[in-house]
Design a protein around this motif. Structure first.
Motif, PDB file in Angstrom:
ATOM      1  N   PRO A 169       0.909  -1.110  -0.116  1.00  0.00           N
ATOM      2  CA  PRO A 169       0.077   0.027   0.015  1.00  0.00           C
ATOM      3  C   PRO A 169       0.961   1.205   0.109  1.00  0.00           C
ATOM      4  N   ARG A 170       0.323   2.409  -0.329  1.00  0.00           N
ATOM      5  CA  ARG A 170       0.992   3.521  -0.324  1.00  0.00           C
ATOM      6  C   ARG A 170       1.129   4.218   1.038  1.00  0.00           C
ATOM      7  N   THR A 171       2.244   4.722   1.383  1.00  0.00           N
ATOM      8  CA  THR A 171       2.484   5.405   2.558  1.00  0.00           C
ATOM      9  C   THR A 171       2.759   7.004   1.904  1.00  0.00           C
ATOM     10  N   PRO A 172       1.555   7.574   2.209  1.00  0.00           N
ATOM     11  CA  PRO A 172       1.708   8.977   1.572  1.00  0.00           C
ATOM     12  C   PRO A 172       2.575   9.973   2.417  1.00  0.00           C
ATOM     13  N   CYS A 173       3.174  11.096   1.967  1.00  0.00           N
ATOM     14  CA  CYS A 173       4.108  11.892   2.607  1.00  0.00           C
ATOM     15  C   CYS A 173       3.474  13.508   2.674  1.00  0.00           C
ATOM     16  N   GLY A 174       3.959  14.231   3.004  1.00  0.00           N
ATOM     17  CA  GLY A 174       3.496  15.575   3.237  1.00  0.00           C
ATOM     18  C   GLY A 174       3.502  16.440   1.741  1.00  0.00           C
ATOM     19  N   ASN A 175       3.961  15.658   0.790  1.00  0.00           N
ATOM     20  CA  ASN A 175       3.911  16.451  -0.465  1.00  0.00           C
ATOM     21  C   ASN A 175       2.480  16.311  -1.091  1.00  0.00           C
ATOM     22  N   LEU A 176       1.551  15.458  -0.806  1.00  0.00           N
ATOM     23  CA  LEU A 176       0.303  14.939  -0.832  1.00  0.00           C
ATOM     24  C   LEU A 176      -0.566  16.319  -0.104  1.00  0.00           C
ATOM     25  N   SER A 177      -0.151  16.496   0.967  1.00  0.00           N
ATOM     26  CA  SER A 177      -0.692  17.716   1.731  1.00  0.00           C
ATOM     27  C   SER A 177      -0.587  18.869   0.928  1.00  0.00           C
ATOM     28  N   GLY A 178       0.559  19.099   0.655  1.00  0.00           N
ATOM     29  CA  GLY A 178       0.821  20.521  -0.533  1.00  0.00           C
ATOM     30  C   GLY A 178       0.163  20.319  -1.535  1.00  0.00           C
ATOM     31  N   ARG A 179       0.067  19.330  -2.252  1.00  0.00           N
ATOM     32  CA  ARG A 179      -0.841  19.206  -3.509  1.00  0.00           C
ATOM     33  C   ARG A 179      -2.211  19.555  -3.132  1.00  0.00           C
ATOM     34  N   MET A 180      -2.826  19.183  -2.076  1.00  0.00           N
ATOM     35  CA  MET A 180      -4.130  19.073  -1.672  1.00  0.00           C
ATOM     36  C   MET A 180      -4.459  20.597  -1.057  1.00  0.00           C
ATOM     37  N   GLY A 181      -3.565  20.907  -0.813  1.00  0.00           N
ATOM     38  CA  GLY A 181      -3.634  22.277  -0.159  1.00  0.00           C
ATOM     39  C   GLY A 181      -4.523  22.311   1.408  1.00  0.00           C
ATOM     40  N   ILE A 182      -4.267  21.083   2.024  1.00  0.00           N
ATOM     41  CA  ILE A 182      -4.879  20.913   3.185  1.00  0.00           C
ATOM     42  C   ILE A 182      -3.969  20.380   4.112  1.00  0.00           C
ATOM     43  N   ARG A 183      -3.693  21.029   5.441  1.00  0.00           N
ATOM     44  CA  ARG A 183      -2.594  20.767   6.174  1.00  0.00           C
ATOM     45  C   ARG A 183      -2.656  19.375   6.865  1.00  0.00           C
ATOM     46  N   ARG A 184      -1.719  18.790   6.736  1.00  0.00           N
ATOM     47  CA  ARG A 184      -1.506  17.318   7.351  1.00  0.00           C
ATOM     48  C   ARG A 184      -2.732  16.383   6.697  1.00  0.00           C
ATOM     49  N   PHE A 185      -2.973  16.724   5.566  1.00  0.00           N
ATOM     50  CA  PHE A 185      -3.945  16.013   4.698  1.00  0.00           C
ATOM     51  C   PHE A 185      -3.524  14.208   4.439  1.00  0.00           C
TER      52      PHE A 185
END
Length: 164
Positions: free
Chosen positions: A114-130
């Protein structure tokens, strides 16, 4: 189990994430795309310590899970927004077992993790700690190893390959 490949997504542009450059900005492409042992030809990963390589050559995400997020967040979630290479429909990507093999057109892949998401996903979504919220749902998609190269395109069938 069978499904369909909704979209094949490759990097659109490199963007500066919260801590480093990222290739998370993936968008659908038209027509056939060649798949090598390290992923889609024309795609890219920036931080190869955590992304890419043979065991993470492709990242698949289910359109059903994207639809769930769209309702949860009250916004559109187009193919590639989460950085996935393959957007699927009709497969239980979240419930896929490690070692499961899928035939996508002429390509054979194996679920590796499974994917382990990193902070870049939060940045992409514009949602802190997404990325933490994303991980807690379990709707994270899977990384795939390419066992047989070839070409794929949107509309290709995806089947569980019991003979592989």
């Amino acid at each position: 189990m069978s499904g369909v490949l909704v979209a094949v997504n490759v990097v659109h542009e490199l963007i500066r994430g919260p801590t480093r450059w990222t290739a998370i900005d993936k968008r659908p492409v038209n027509g056939p795309v060649s798949v090598g042992v390290l992923g889609l030809i024309g795609d890219r990963q920036c931080d190869t310590r955590y992304h890419g390589g043979p065991d993470k050559a492709l990242y698949a995400y289910a359109a059903e899970d994207a639809d769930w997020w769209a309702a949860e967040l009250g916004r559109e979630i187009p193919p590639g927004l989460f950085g996935e290479n393959l957007t699927t429909r009709g497969l239980d990507v979240t419930g896929a077992a490690v070692g499961e093999r899928w035939r996508i057109g002429e390509v054979l892949v194996e679920v590796r993790s499974p994917r382990t998401p990193c902070g870049n996903l939060s940045g992409r979504m514009g949602i802190r700690r997404f990325h933490q919220r994303f991980a807690r749902t379990g709707r994270v998609g899977v990384y795939l190893k390419v066992l047989q190269t070839g070409t794929i395109q949107a509309g290709d069938p995806i089947t569980l390959d019991a003979d592989a």
